[in-house]
Design an enzyme around this catalytic site. Structure first.
Site, PDB file in Angstrom:
ATOM      1  N   ASP A 128       0.867  -1.139  -0.104  1.00  0.00           N
ATOM      2  CA  ASP A 128      -0.129   0.040   0.061  1.00  0.00           C
ATOM      3  C   ASP A 128       0.821   1.213  -0.123  1.00  0.00           C
ATOM      4  OD1 ASP A 128      -2.371  -1.437   0.137  1.00  0.00           O
ATOM      5  OD2 ASP A 128      -2.526  -1.426   2.356  1.00  0.00           O
ATOM      6  N   MET A 170      -6.170  -3.029  -4.200  1.00  0.00           N
ATOM      7  CA  MET A 170      -6.167  -2.932  -2.846  1.00  0.00           C
ATOM      8  C   MET A 170      -5.794  -1.406  -2.404  1.00  0.00           C
ATOM      9  SD  MET A 170      -4.002  -6.265  -1.523  1.00  0.00           S
ATOM     10  CE  MET A 170      -4.976  -7.786  -1.530  1.00  0.00           C
ATOM     11  N   ARG A 266     -18.880  -4.289 -15.742  1.00  0.00           N
ATOM     12  CA  ARG A 266     -18.437  -5.660 -15.056  1.00  0.00           C
ATOM     13  C   ARG A 266     -17.371  -5.263 -14.127  1.00  0.00           C
ATOM     14  NH1 ARG A 266     -22.367  -7.053 -17.098  1.00  0.00           N
ATOM     15  NH2 ARG A 266     -22.738  -9.057 -18.429  1.00  0.00           N
TER      16      ARG A 266
END
Length: 342
Positions: A128, A170, A266
């Site tokens: 991150d 993430m 999608r």
């Protein structure tokens, strides 16, 4: 001297490179011996150890994951956790501990060092890139490369069917992966936790893209939130550090876009793919340097410190300072990316 090593929290590419560098330099130059603790803080808490020497680290530089295993164990919430750690360090004759991890793992190391006198040196790890006091953490570059390649591939299928593709990456509290991969991959919208998004505005960007006969790609960090809503959770469970499980904002957003625009949408959730596999060249380089400097910090008895990248230099900073707050995306950086939205 005997040095303990552990890897805690979520795994990421480059962990093995740190272990290899610390062991190689520690053995060859200082004559140290090493003990590996299994599964993060669970190792010193329960006395789970593995041999760690030069033969054990041969060939692990390009390997993802961690040969020591990892977990999200919080020893500070365990019964007699600090006492048990001290007893197990003494039992295995460990004089100093190198803790490789992110905010939570290093937060434990900071408290053990500052409050309980456990000699710890920290190495910053997280895909991150949200640890303050260091310009970059290893694992981030690999995650961004993986996400960028996925976005590149999704452009072609999106345009073949002229549908919206939402890519969830993430990023619980910081949108570094979303920002870097979205910008590098030519996304038409990037949504990050630091800036709440307006669903109507996102739909406007989507529709403007269709007007020029291109299918839009929306990149969203898992912790991003709409202005009039809450964080989307996978479930209500908490880990030992009190974190909820995220995932689902991409699917929620795709449904909203489809409902509001009438365009087919999608979702692709990259999930753990981002932190799996072999580390990039940059992450191998950075992780190796961190390992070399971590063992130097042990030699200098610079306990309570974390190694950090500042420019091209590796420096030492207090663990307490490094874990005091998260490094989040500067609004000015996010504004730069806004030129390409829509």
């Amino acid at each position: 001297m005997r040095v303990g090593v552990l890897t805690g929290g979520g795994d990421c590419p480059g962990l093995n490179a740190v272990i290899r560098a610390a062991v190689r330099k520690g053995v060859q130059e200082y004559g140290y011996t090493f003990t590996g603790f299994r599964d993060g803080w669970r190792g010193p808490l329960e006395g789970q150890v593995v041999p760690l020497d030069i033969p054990a680290v041969r060939g692990i530089l390009p390997r993802g994951g961690t040969i020591l295993g990892s977990s999200r164990t919080n020893p500070l919430t365990a019964v007699d956790g600090v006492r048990r750690i001290k007893e197990n360090l003494a039992k295995h004759e460990v004089d100093a501990l190198i803790a490789i991890g992110g905010e939570d793992t290093l937060g434990v190391a900071a408290r053990l060092s500052d409050e309980y006198g456990v000699p710890c040196v920290g190495v910053p790890k997280t895909i991150d890139n949200d640890l303050s006091a260091t310009d970059y953490t290893f694992g981030f570059d690999t995650a961004v490369n993986i996400a960028t390649e996925a976005i590149d591939r999704l452009h072609t299928t999106a345009e073949s069917h002229m549908r919206v593709l939402v890519v969830e990456v993430m990023g619980r509290h910081a949108g570094w992966i979303a920002l870097h991969s979205g910008l590098a991959g030519g996304a038409n919208a990037i949504l990050i936790p630091e800036q709440r998004f307006d669903v109507a505005e996102v739909c406007g960007w989507v529709e403007s893209r269709f007007k020029v006969r291109y299918a839009p790609i929306v990149v969203v960090a898992e912790g991003a939130m709409p202005k009039d809503g809450q964080m989307v959770l996978k479930d209500g469970s908490l880990d030992s550090f009190g974190h909820v499980r995220l995932s689902g904002v991409g699917e929620w957003l795709a449904k909203e876009i489809e409902r509001r625009t009438g365009k087919e949408a999608r979702t692709t959730v990259l999930g753990h793919v981002q932190r799996g596999g072999t580390p990039s060249a940059f992450d191998r380089w950075l992780a190796t340097r961190f390992g070399l400097h971590a063992i130097e910090a042990v030699r200098d008895q610079a306990y309570g410190a974390m190694v950090a990248l500042r420019g091209t230099d590796v420096v030492r900073v207090p663990l307490a300072e490094a874990t005091a707050k998260l490094k989040t995306v500067d609004p000015r950086l996010y504004a730069e990316a806004g030129v390409f939205f829509g």
